[in-house]
Design a protein around this motif. Sequence first.
Motif, PDB file in Angstrom:
ATOM      1  N   MET A   1       0.860  -1.202   0.000  1.00  0.00           N
ATOM      2  CA  MET A   1       0.000   0.000   0.000  1.00  0.00           C
ATOM      3  C   MET A   1       0.881   1.231   0.000  1.00  0.00           C
ATOM      4  SD  MET A   1      -3.022   0.904   2.566  1.00  0.00           S
ATOM      5  CE  MET A   1      -2.218   1.587   3.970  1.00  0.00           C
ATOM      6  N   THR A   2       0.665   2.062  -0.948  1.00  0.00           N
ATOM      7  CA  THR A   2       1.568   3.224  -1.028  1.00  0.00           C
ATOM      8  C   THR A   2       0.792   4.456  -0.575  1.00  0.00           C
ATOM      9  OG1 THR A   2       0.949   3.401  -3.333  1.00  0.00           O
ATOM     10  CG2 THR A   2       3.017   2.303  -2.850  1.00  0.00           C
ATOM     11  N   ILE A   3       0.629   4.560   0.738  1.00  0.00           N
ATOM     12  CA  ILE A   3      -0.006   5.757   1.263  1.00  0.00           C
ATOM     13  C   ILE A   3       1.052   6.814   1.391  1.00  0.00           C
ATOM     14  CG2 ILE A   3      -1.278   6.690   3.171  1.00  0.00           C
ATOM     15  CD1 ILE A   3      -2.668   4.544   1.567  1.00  0.00           C
ATOM     16  N   PHE A   8      -0.969  10.392   5.937  1.00  0.00           N
ATOM     17  CA  PHE A   8      -0.502  10.281   7.311  1.00  0.00           C
ATOM     18  C   PHE A   8      -0.644  11.630   7.997  1.00  0.00           C
ATOM     19  CE2 PHE A   8       1.652   8.870  10.899  1.00  0.00           C
ATOM     20  CZ  PHE A   8       2.661   9.747  11.243  1.00  0.00           C
ATOM     21  N   VAL A  11      -4.262  12.386   8.823  1.00  0.00           N
ATOM     22  CA  VAL A  11      -4.753  11.742  10.040  1.00  0.00           C
ATOM     23  C   VAL A  11      -4.106  12.365  11.265  1.00  0.00           C
ATOM     24  CG1 VAL A  11      -4.861   9.588  11.317  1.00  0.00           C
ATOM     25  CG2 VAL A  11      -5.218   9.585   8.869  1.00  0.00           C
ATOM     26  N   PHE A 280     -13.550   0.400  13.950  1.00  0.00           N
ATOM     27  CA  PHE A 280     -12.487   1.262  13.460  1.00  0.00           C
ATOM     28  C   PHE A 280     -11.159   0.533  13.390  1.00  0.00           C
ATOM     29  CE2 PHE A 280     -13.031   5.335  12.049  1.00  0.00           C
ATOM     30  CZ  PHE A 280     -13.999   6.029  12.759  1.00  0.00           C
ATOM     31  N   ILE A 281     -10.990  -0.455  14.274  1.00  0.00           N
ATOM     32  CA  ILE A 281      -9.730  -1.179  14.270  1.00  0.00           C
ATOM     33  C   ILE A 281      -9.794  -2.385  13.356  1.00  0.00           C
ATOM     34  CG2 ILE A 281      -8.208  -2.539  15.736  1.00  0.00           C
ATOM     35  CD1 ILE A 281      -8.694  -0.546  17.923  1.00  0.00           C
ATOM     36  N   PRO A 284     -10.274  -1.572   8.923  1.00  0.00           N
ATOM     37  CA  PRO A 284      -9.105  -1.254   8.095  1.00  0.00           C
ATOM     38  C   PRO A 284      -8.127  -2.418   7.997  1.00  0.00           C
ATOM     39  CG  PRO A 284      -9.529   0.536   9.591  1.00  0.00           C
ATOM     40  CD  PRO A 284     -10.416  -0.593  10.003  1.00  0.00           C
ATOM     41  N   TYR A 288      -7.433  -3.907   4.393  1.00  0.00           N
ATOM     42  CA  TYR A 288      -6.089  -3.807   3.869  1.00  0.00           C
ATOM     43  C   TYR A 288      -5.580  -5.197   3.530  1.00  0.00           C
ATOM     44  CZ  TYR A 288      -1.113  -2.813   3.589  1.00  0.00           C
ATOM     45  OH  TYR A 288       0.176  -2.716   3.174  1.00  0.00           O
TER      46      TYR A 288
ATOM     47  N   PHE B 202     -10.427   3.808   4.525  1.00  0.00           N
ATOM     48  CA  PHE B 202     -11.000   4.668   5.544  1.00  0.00           C
ATOM     49  C   PHE B 202     -12.470   4.942   5.230  1.00  0.00           C
ATOM     50  CE2 PHE B 202     -10.337   6.783   9.245  1.00  0.00           C
ATOM     51  CZ  PHE B 202     -10.477   8.158   9.218  1.00  0.00           C
TER      52      PHE B 202
ATOM     53  N   PHE C  23      -4.235   4.213  16.632  1.00  0.00           N
ATOM     54  CA  PHE C  23      -4.152   2.973  15.871  1.00  0.00           C
ATOM     55  C   PHE C  23      -4.068   3.260  14.380  1.00  0.00           C
ATOM     56  CE2 PHE C  23      -4.913  -1.146  14.252  1.00  0.00           C
ATOM     57  CZ  PHE C  23      -5.850  -1.015  13.244  1.00  0.00           C
ATOM     58  N   LEU C  24      -4.948   4.132  13.891  1.00  0.00           N
ATOM     59  CA  LEU C  24      -4.975   4.401  12.450  1.00  0.00           C
ATOM     60  C   LEU C  24      -3.654   5.015  12.004  1.00  0.00           C
ATOM     61  CD1 LEU C  24      -8.598   5.716  12.070  1.00  0.00           C
ATOM     62  CD2 LEU C  24      -7.686   3.609  11.158  1.00  0.00           C
ATOM     63  N   PHE C  27      -1.099   2.349  12.019  1.00  0.00           N
ATOM     64  CA  PHE C  27      -1.395   1.402  10.948  1.00  0.00           C
ATOM     65  C   PHE C  27      -0.872   1.916   9.617  1.00  0.00           C
ATOM     66  CE2 PHE C  27      -3.719  -2.085   9.278  1.00  0.00           C
ATOM     67  CZ  PHE C  27      -4.276  -1.686   8.079  1.00  0.00           C
ATOM     68  N   ILE C  28      -1.184   3.193   9.355  1.00  0.00           N
ATOM     69  CA  ILE C  28      -0.725   3.768   8.091  1.00  0.00           C
ATOM     70  C   ILE C  28       0.790   3.771   8.046  1.00  0.00           C
ATOM     71  CG2 ILE C  28      -0.634   5.891   6.754  1.00  0.00           C
ATOM     72  CD1 ILE C  28      -3.411   6.511   7.745  1.00  0.00           C
ATOM     73  N   TYR C  29       1.396   4.186   9.163  1.00  0.00           N
ATOM     74  CA  TYR C  29       2.841   4.298   9.173  1.00  0.00           C
ATOM     75  C   TYR C  29       3.483   2.940   8.965  1.00  0.00           C
ATOM     76  CZ  TYR C  29       7.565   5.350  10.606  1.00  0.00           C
ATOM     77  OH  TYR C  29       8.921   5.476  10.634  1.00  0.00           O
ATOM     78  N   SER C  31       2.209   0.143   7.682  1.00  0.00           N
ATOM     79  CA  SER C  31       1.969  -0.502   6.392  1.00  0.00           C
ATOM     80  C   SER C  31       2.834   0.130   5.319  1.00  0.00           C
ATOM     81  CB  SER C  31       0.487  -0.416   6.022  1.00  0.00           C
ATOM     82  OG  SER C  31       0.076   0.911   6.065  1.00  0.00           O
ATOM     83  N   ARG C  32       3.053   1.448   5.426  1.00  0.00           N
ATOM     84  CA  ARG C  32       3.958   2.096   4.473  1.00  0.00           C
ATOM     85  C   ARG C  32       5.369   1.582   4.671  1.00  0.00           C
ATOM     86  NH1 ARG C  32       4.990   7.747   5.044  1.00  0.00           N
ATOM     87  NH2 ARG C  32       6.251   7.528   3.225  1.00  0.00           N
ATOM     88  N   ALA C  35       5.784  -1.828   3.338  1.00  0.00           N
ATOM     89  CA  ALA C  35       5.737  -1.863   1.879  1.00  0.00           C
ATOM     90  C   ALA C  35       7.070  -1.454   1.299  1.00  0.00           C
ATOM     91  CB  ALA C  35       4.625  -0.957   1.371  1.00  0.00           C
TER      92      ALA C  35
END
Lengths: 307, 432, 229
Positions: A1-3, A8, A11, A280-281, A284, A288, B202, C23-24, C27-29, C31-32, C35
């Motif tokens: 996943m390329t966020i 970031f 959020v 919420f937990i 995702p 994902y 999201f 958490f979110l 999670f983002i951090y 998963s990046r 990757a």
Amino acid sequence: MTISRRKFLQVAGLTGSALLAGGRKPADAAGSAQAAQVGQAEKKGVEFYGMLVDTTKCIGCRSCEEACNEKNKLPKPEVSFSSDSVFEKKRDTTPEAYTVLNKFPNPKDPEKPIFVRKQCMHCNQPACATACLVKALEKTPEGPVRYNKDRCMGCRYCMVSCPFDAPKYEYNSNMPYLQKCVFCSDLVNKGESPACVEACPEGASLFGKRRELIEIARQRIYQNPDKYHPYIYGEHEAGGTSMLFLSSVPVEKLDFRMNVGTLPYPEKTTGFLYAVPHIFILWPTFLYGLSYLTSQKKDKESGHGEE
Amino acid sequence: MERNNTIALPKGKSPTGADTVKGFFRFVLGELKPKGKILTPFNVISGLIILGGLILIVIRFAYGLGSITNLSQEYPWGIWIGFDVVTGVAFAGGAYTLCFVVHILNFKKYEPILKATVLNGFLAYCFYAGALLLDLGRPWNVINPIIGNAFGYSSVLFLVAWHFLLYTICQFVEVFPAVTEWLYWPKVRRYAKLCTTGAVIFGITLSTLHQSGLGALFMMASNKIHPLWYSGNIPILFFVSSIFAGLSMVIAESTISHRVFRAQISPHHHASFNDIVLGMAKGALGALFAYFFLKMIDLIHGSQWSLINTPMGYWYLVEIIGGIVIPIILFTVAILKNNVRLVQFTAVITALGVILNRLNISVIAFKWYSANRYYPSWAEIWVTAAVICMEIWAFRWIVSRMPIMNEHPAFPEEEKIDHKEAEVVQWKVSAS
Amino acid sequence: MEGFSFVDIFATKGVEYIIVMAFLAAFIYFSRYLAYRSPVPENATEERPVSYFRVPDGYHFHQGHSWLRKEKNSMGVVGLDDFAQKLVGKVESVELPRVGYHVAQGEKGWSLVAGSKSIPMLAPVSGEVVAVNQEILRSPGILSEDPYGKGWLFKVRSPKIESDTRQLLSGKVARAWMEDALDKLRPQNPENLGPVLADGGIPIEGIAPALGGEEWDKLARTHLLTDQV
């Protein structure tokens, strides 16, 4: 996943601004369900005040209505407070009248009709305060559910949620506010009795600590079994309310709502609200994972040609 | 063979001129000019509706809600909430459903209609949030739960409000690449595309919660909603019905769009349209089927059989049979017979069933015992119609200018190719 | 709860939401982070620098070193392969056919321009050009980065795509052919190349310019089968 950093930061930014804006943290930081249930107020020894309305003593003089009108600076009604003509129709509270009396025939004694006060019940766990998303309606530890009109945005969700339909709205104003009995919270929060109780000549409305009022009500029932119907309305309704009622006849004859139930109304939403952080937990994570798995199995077209 | 058979793009020049601030405004303002005929019947009628709606809105703000609505102390919520917000959001559920199918499950078959659906969802949320502002008594305080000093997080409405905001942002992020293509901002587009998966995940999470949250709003009205409709499972029912409501709306909307915007759609897309519609019908059928059984469980759990034999009970049967059972049967027939017309017809019936369900819970079965039942005033209906017309105008404006129904010629779909290291041939240093 | 004092069953909600946001963010951090760090080795060996010529699966190669990638509904994507790209080296611009133009398999499809030289290449498939890669026109450098992905040249609609594909090579057969092509490329007189190929590296300016001197375009055309074009 390329966020990217962007997401970031988005959020993080929301987190930061929410923290800055000050989500209210409980005084009791242990945070377990047990701890929350004990409640900060009890630790300090603050108990609810309440009001006991003994309908057998009410003579229908409407002094309580008048006192309420003056205390809250409400507009004077067209029909004066000493008139009895208002009793011809069933009345409900309005944006200009926080408490109203209704007259009911007395099956035990036709000469003495029963008068019943109607207003906000100041529930122990109010549906309206739980419903209010801006905390305009708040249950104070002393008992009154007070209204903070500056925060209100007029969504009227409290009106939908209240099992007693107590809050009323100013639909005919372009700067509308919610109107309901606030139990004279400025007085009660100091331990003084509200205006209507002070004005009652017969002592039909009694002010005191809820625990003591229930004792008094039970005493009256035990000591006068023919005078009182053995039921305290408000003891358990909606999880218990600060307004308590005694009557000589079964209360359903007095237009009291019998379908309210004994579960505190906020607990009807806990099933949903308690599940929200879990979703919420989990969502995702699950999504994902799913997107990662399905991106692996890309169907390839046959790579072996013939010569 | 000619030498000059190439497409030349002037190097570094943006074809829209929108790469400077002044150029951006000039471009966008220029694009505001209407394309095509102005005085079509649709334009005239919807224009009049919108104009009337705007006048009514001014009156509402000048004289208060009571001046044009039939809201009362008994019925605090009318069709502006019951229809515009609650039903409208259910219909926008197609966006998260399709995003799930295309981006998470990677079924690229539905990609052609994805952008239009997400755009529709985005506009729906924008306009229905607008309709909500009309209903609020003091709309300027709507920022209170966002930045206010008192978060009422015990309130389901708090959750719904925040999710509205966040989800609208997510949908904007998903639609934004098309906007950047229209403005010709390739670099911004690249960054925007990176955010897509995160926005989708999201967004689906938020959608689940606020679709069910709209149902949870009514949990505290337990003694006011008729027992046949009230149950502890309203949130789950709302969530599941938002799936088939959304899909039905997508079927209906794409049918109309395919006719109105026919010129924009590539032959490739046209050819796959029937396939797409049938696929969505299958999805809707699955959700309807599950929903029916969920409703049956609620009916039995509450021991409400005896209530069926009452006027409200008959109304309940109308909703269940007309809105659920009949669509299940019709969708099944349509899928078996590959009949796209029947699918489109059934989608309309399903949509009507969802409207009925939402209106039942919010205004019809709400205080069904009351002597003064609520019915919407003509002004409320007019304003609702005006909001819908405005949304259609916005949708039409965007679709006529931005690559929603098609690909922008300068930005065709790029595919990611994985190169396996085994597929290489070595340049041998020494002669073999 | 005996109902005599204040109880807030939602007291911890604020903290719970903060935990959710934490958490979110985490999670983002993570998963990046995962990757980026997931193991796809750039080069398997670092002992000796070897040059790889990519011949991926899923592609059909024409002997003139162009490729076709098939898509649904008789559509195909056309490009040039790793060999051609490394052969010609630094490309200044690409001359591509216009949309609507018809290309024919085995006939000239497009030209690469490097210096003053124009090197034509053969089209791998017959059909009508329906889309052209604008990125390549603006930055031909992409050809050396990603000749099979971002470096695609144009898309065709080809009704006879199946029969055309049968004339092309793919998979193991293609890799064998590529080895052959590399062998043919081996210089006749090795002294010209000594320093360039001692470490196995591909000359940056392209193999043909390095080997062929002034008339390197003739060398390139020979290997790309367009010397008669």
